[in-house]
Design a protein around this motif. Sequence first.
Motif, PDB file in Angstrom:
ATOM      1  N   PRO A 172       1.042  -1.324  -0.382  1.00  0.00           N
ATOM      2  CA  PRO A 172       0.044   0.146   0.009  1.00  0.00           C
ATOM      3  C   PRO A 172       0.941   1.594   0.146  1.00  0.00           C
ATOM      4  O   PRO A 172       0.499   2.311  -1.075  1.00  0.00           O
ATOM      5  N   ARG A 173       1.501   1.384   0.559  1.00  0.00           N
ATOM      6  CA  ARG A 173       2.674   3.012   1.003  1.00  0.00           C
ATOM      7  C   ARG A 173       3.500   2.766  -0.379  1.00  0.00           C
ATOM      8  O   ARG A 173       3.223   4.339  -0.329  1.00  0.00           O
ATOM      9  N   GLN A 174       3.742   2.180  -0.749  1.00  0.00           N
ATOM     10  CA  GLN A 174       4.922   2.226  -1.909  1.00  0.00           C
ATOM     11  C   GLN A 174       3.509   2.347  -4.016  1.00  0.00           C
ATOM     12  O   GLN A 174       3.765   3.339  -4.159  1.00  0.00           O
ATOM     13  N   ALA A 175       3.261   1.983  -2.912  1.00  0.00           N
ATOM     14  CA  ALA A 175       1.260   1.841  -4.379  1.00  0.00           C
ATOM     15  C   ALA A 175       0.641   3.374  -4.622  1.00  0.00           C
ATOM     16  O   ALA A 175       0.826   4.201  -5.293  1.00  0.00           O
ATOM     17  N   TRP A 176       0.229   3.990  -3.196  1.00  0.00           N
ATOM     18  CA  TRP A 176      -0.590   4.936  -3.045  1.00  0.00           C
ATOM     19  C   TRP A 176       0.963   6.915  -3.231  1.00  0.00           C
ATOM     20  O   TRP A 176       0.156   7.432  -3.725  1.00  0.00           O
ATOM     21  N   GLY A 177       2.515   5.862  -3.324  1.00  0.00           N
ATOM     22  CA  GLY A 177       3.202   7.055  -3.405  1.00  0.00           C
ATOM     23  C   GLY A 177       3.832   7.086  -4.572  1.00  0.00           C
ATOM     24  O   GLY A 177       2.980   8.583  -6.034  1.00  0.00           O
ATOM     25  N   ILE A 178       3.374   6.201  -5.498  1.00  0.00           N
ATOM     26  CA  ILE A 178       3.634   6.136  -7.141  1.00  0.00           C
ATOM     27  C   ILE A 178       2.320   7.061  -7.612  1.00  0.00           C
ATOM     28  O   ILE A 178       1.988   7.672  -8.504  1.00  0.00           O
ATOM     29  N   ALA A 179       0.434   6.546  -6.829  1.00  0.00           N
ATOM     30  CA  ALA A 179      -0.046   7.389  -6.783  1.00  0.00           C
ATOM     31  C   ALA A 179      -0.442   8.846  -7.053  1.00  0.00           C
ATOM     32  O   ALA A 179      -1.126   9.681  -7.897  1.00  0.00           O
ATOM     33  N   THR A 206      -0.409  12.308 -10.236  1.00  0.00           N
ATOM     34  CA  THR A 206      -1.986  12.695  -9.718  1.00  0.00           C
ATOM     35  C   THR A 206      -1.276  13.946 -10.045  1.00  0.00           C
ATOM     36  O   THR A 206      -2.032  15.122 -11.020  1.00  0.00           O
ATOM     37  N   VAL A 207       0.362  14.301  -9.372  1.00  0.00           N
ATOM     38  CA  VAL A 207       0.483  15.690 -10.199  1.00  0.00           C
ATOM     39  C   VAL A 207       0.614  15.458 -11.096  1.00  0.00           C
ATOM     40  O   VAL A 207       0.652  16.949 -12.379  1.00  0.00           O
ATOM     41  N   LEU A 208       1.384  14.595 -12.349  1.00  0.00           N
ATOM     42  CA  LEU A 208       1.408  14.056 -13.889  1.00  0.00           C
ATOM     43  C   LEU A 208      -0.127  14.718 -14.189  1.00  0.00           C
ATOM     44  O   LEU A 208      -0.025  15.600 -15.498  1.00  0.00           O
ATOM     45  N   SER A 209      -0.894  14.358 -13.856  1.00  0.00           N
ATOM     46  CA  SER A 209      -2.346  14.432 -14.298  1.00  0.00           C
ATOM     47  C   SER A 209      -2.956  15.813 -14.765  1.00  0.00           C
ATOM     48  O   SER A 209      -3.189  16.378 -14.899  1.00  0.00           O
ATOM     49  N   PHE A 215      -3.318   9.264 -19.924  1.00  0.00           N
ATOM     50  CA  PHE A 215      -3.813   8.205 -19.023  1.00  0.00           C
ATOM     51  C   PHE A 215      -3.593   7.103 -19.060  1.00  0.00           C
ATOM     52  O   PHE A 215      -3.586   6.668 -17.699  1.00  0.00           O
ATOM     53  N   PRO A 216      -3.606   6.694 -20.175  1.00  0.00           N
ATOM     54  CA  PRO A 216      -3.701   5.094 -19.928  1.00  0.00           C
ATOM     55  C   PRO A 216      -2.511   4.435 -19.678  1.00  0.00           C
ATOM     56  O   PRO A 216      -2.202   3.526 -19.372  1.00  0.00           O
ATOM     57  N   VAL A 217      -1.528   5.271 -19.973  1.00  0.00           N
ATOM     58  CA  VAL A 217       0.064   4.870 -19.197  1.00  0.00           C
ATOM     59  C   VAL A 217       0.235   4.579 -17.940  1.00  0.00           C
ATOM     60  O   VAL A 217       0.216   4.139 -17.209  1.00  0.00           O
ATOM     61  N   SER A 218      -0.655   5.983 -17.486  1.00  0.00           N
ATOM     62  CA  SER A 218      -0.674   5.852 -15.881  1.00  0.00           C
ATOM     63  C   SER A 218      -1.395   5.360 -15.649  1.00  0.00           C
ATOM     64  O   SER A 218      -1.100   4.273 -14.185  1.00  0.00           O
ATOM     65  N   VAL A 219      -3.132   4.638 -16.087  1.00  0.00           N
ATOM     66  CA  VAL A 219      -3.318   3.561 -15.055  1.00  0.00           C
ATOM     67  C   VAL A 219      -3.074   2.254 -15.442  1.00  0.00           C
ATOM     68  O   VAL A 219      -2.858   1.831 -14.973  1.00  0.00           O
ATOM     69  N   HIS A 220      -1.633   1.943 -16.531  1.00  0.00           N
ATOM     70  CA  HIS A 220      -2.013   0.831 -16.770  1.00  0.00           C
ATOM     71  C   HIS A 220      -0.658   0.106 -15.524  1.00  0.00           C
ATOM     72  O   HIS A 220      -0.234  -0.607 -14.916  1.00  0.00           O
ATOM     73  N   ALA A 221       0.493   2.101 -15.185  1.00  0.00           N
ATOM     74  CA  ALA A 221       1.437   1.802 -14.309  1.00  0.00           C
ATOM     75  C   ALA A 221       1.189   1.503 -13.099  1.00  0.00           C
ATOM     76  O   ALA A 221       1.535   0.710 -12.185  1.00  0.00           O
ATOM     77  N   LEU A 222      -0.087   2.207 -12.851  1.00  0.00           N
ATOM     78  CA  LEU A 222      -1.775   2.271 -11.350  1.00  0.00           C
ATOM     79  C   LEU A 222      -1.558   0.924 -10.872  1.00  0.00           C
ATOM     80  O   LEU A 222      -1.880   0.078  -9.996  1.00  0.00           O
ATOM     81  N   TYR A 223      -2.101   0.032 -12.155  1.00  0.00           N
ATOM     82  CA  TYR A 223      -2.631  -1.715 -11.982  1.00  0.00           C
ATOM     83  C   TYR A 223      -1.553  -2.379 -12.160  1.00  0.00           C
ATOM     84  O   TYR A 223      -2.230  -3.718 -11.280  1.00  0.00           O
ATOM     85  N   ASN A 257     -10.948   1.452  -7.947  1.00  0.00           N
ATOM     86  CA  ASN A 257     -11.464   2.961  -8.684  1.00  0.00           C
ATOM     87  C   ASN A 257     -10.833   4.511  -7.861  1.00  0.00           C
ATOM     88  O   ASN A 257     -10.762   5.420  -8.230  1.00  0.00           O
ATOM     89  N   LEU A 258     -10.265   3.752  -6.531  1.00  0.00           N
ATOM     90  CA  LEU A 258     -10.027   5.040  -5.712  1.00  0.00           C
ATOM     91  C   LEU A 258      -8.990   5.814  -6.256  1.00  0.00           C
ATOM     92  O   LEU A 258      -8.350   7.037  -6.687  1.00  0.00           O
ATOM     93  N   PRO A 259      -7.979   5.350  -6.633  1.00  0.00           N
ATOM     94  CA  PRO A 259      -6.441   5.711  -7.233  1.00  0.00           C
ATOM     95  C   PRO A 259      -6.680   5.657  -8.507  1.00  0.00           C
ATOM     96  O   PRO A 259      -5.850   7.136  -9.518  1.00  0.00           O
ATOM     97  N   VAL A 260      -7.480   5.503  -9.413  1.00  0.00           N
ATOM     98  CA  VAL A 260      -7.882   5.934 -10.547  1.00  0.00           C
ATOM     99  C   VAL A 260      -8.167   7.008 -10.729  1.00  0.00           C
ATOM    100  O   VAL A 260      -7.855   8.440 -11.545  1.00  0.00           O
TER     101      VAL A 260
END
Length: 441
Positions: free
Chosen positions: A25-32, A36-39, A136-144, A153-156
């Motif tokens: 979780p910690r690393q995952a939300w850090g990447i998110a 988010t800043v990139l978005s 956006f698609p590459v960011s979503v793919h990276a998050l998944y 749902n929430l990280p996207v």
Amino acid sequence: MKSMLTTSSPLQADGSHADAHAYRPRQAWGIAGWLTVLSAINFLDKVVLGMVAVPLMHELQLSPTQFGLIAGSFFWLFSLSAAVVGFAGNRVPARWLLLGMAVLWSLVQFPVALASTAAALLVSRVILGAGEGPAFPVSVHALYKWFPHEKRNLPVTLINQGAVIGLLLAGLGVPFITQHWGWRMNFIVLSAISVLWALGWLRFGREGNLRTHASSANATPAHIPYRRLLTDATVLTGFLAGFSAYWGLALVLTWLPSYLEQGLGYDPVSAGRMFAFVVAVGVPVSLGLSWCSQRMLRRGATSRLARVVFGCVCIGLGGLLFLCLPVLQLPPGGKVLMLALAATLPPVAFALGPAILAEIVPDGQRSAVIALSTAVATSAGAIAPVVMGRLVQAQAHGSAHGFELGFSVCGAVMLVGAVAGLLGQHPARSLRRLRGTDAAA
């Protein structure tokens, strides 16, 4: 029963993790957070042209139709590049793709700041759009690669809130910069911001390795022919629903500031604040909608109900509000509030749509299919501004009526997309079909 992917892996005797594919979780939300800043930067780049539309059109002597063409040109290669880079994302680490995008955004902003003709501005916006299309698609793919199915749902949605942050910053900052240093300075500032993000991502960005379909009875095959994937009803109607939702977003980005100034009579600074208000409404609403959908999933609702029906109803309600805008006799403040609600509901589809696709698409093809979905959706960005520009020019320039006709067309498109998505998207049925188990089911 929860998947083993949602629990921390035990440590071995040497201190390493027994399961390198566990959810962290910690690393995952850090990447998110980084994405988010990139978005936010991505949407600052998109909306800045609309925010400086009035002085830019005056200085370069552009008609509304010409400006609509230039605004729409941002999306000419946006969709194509999203698809191309999305296929590359099946093989190239998302970390490096995202870094390359940020560097390109920074480099291409300077020609925009120096543009002295409509042609130069158009070329610069086309190149910038090509660089931003895959974000956006590459960011979503990276998050998944970091979040399991039931937590996506929430990280996207958080990434989408980066868009809201970008729009808020634009609404408050662009008028101030324009007033003090001219409209061109905005593009220089954006170039510097992209450089700073790229340096931070180079230091802290990492590639996830969480596997979605590992050891699951409902797993998709390792590879499915794209012909089968792209002719599936859930995929096709999901594309259409995303297209209709993006039509509204494109109008908000390119024409809402002009509507507030020329249609409703706000001065530039007040129009910027009203624009910021419209996008600010989206923060709690979007997060709340996404949380509701995720909560429904956790309580046992099907993806059809929690994602498909939920998302299509939001698109449809937004479409109805857009459609009614010219019919209702409201004061300017009432119209701004109505637009805020209409613009806030449909974007939940940008969080739920990729999650639906990820349920039925193999991990190794996910980047490409989400990218194709984004390509179809964002193609609305090349059409909607031009349609609005023609309607504005056909009416008395500066009146509200032409703008509101354009918003009504947007509402009709959204209603069509919502109905198509509601009727055609059946994730469980599609998964059975793609696994070849229809007969057994």
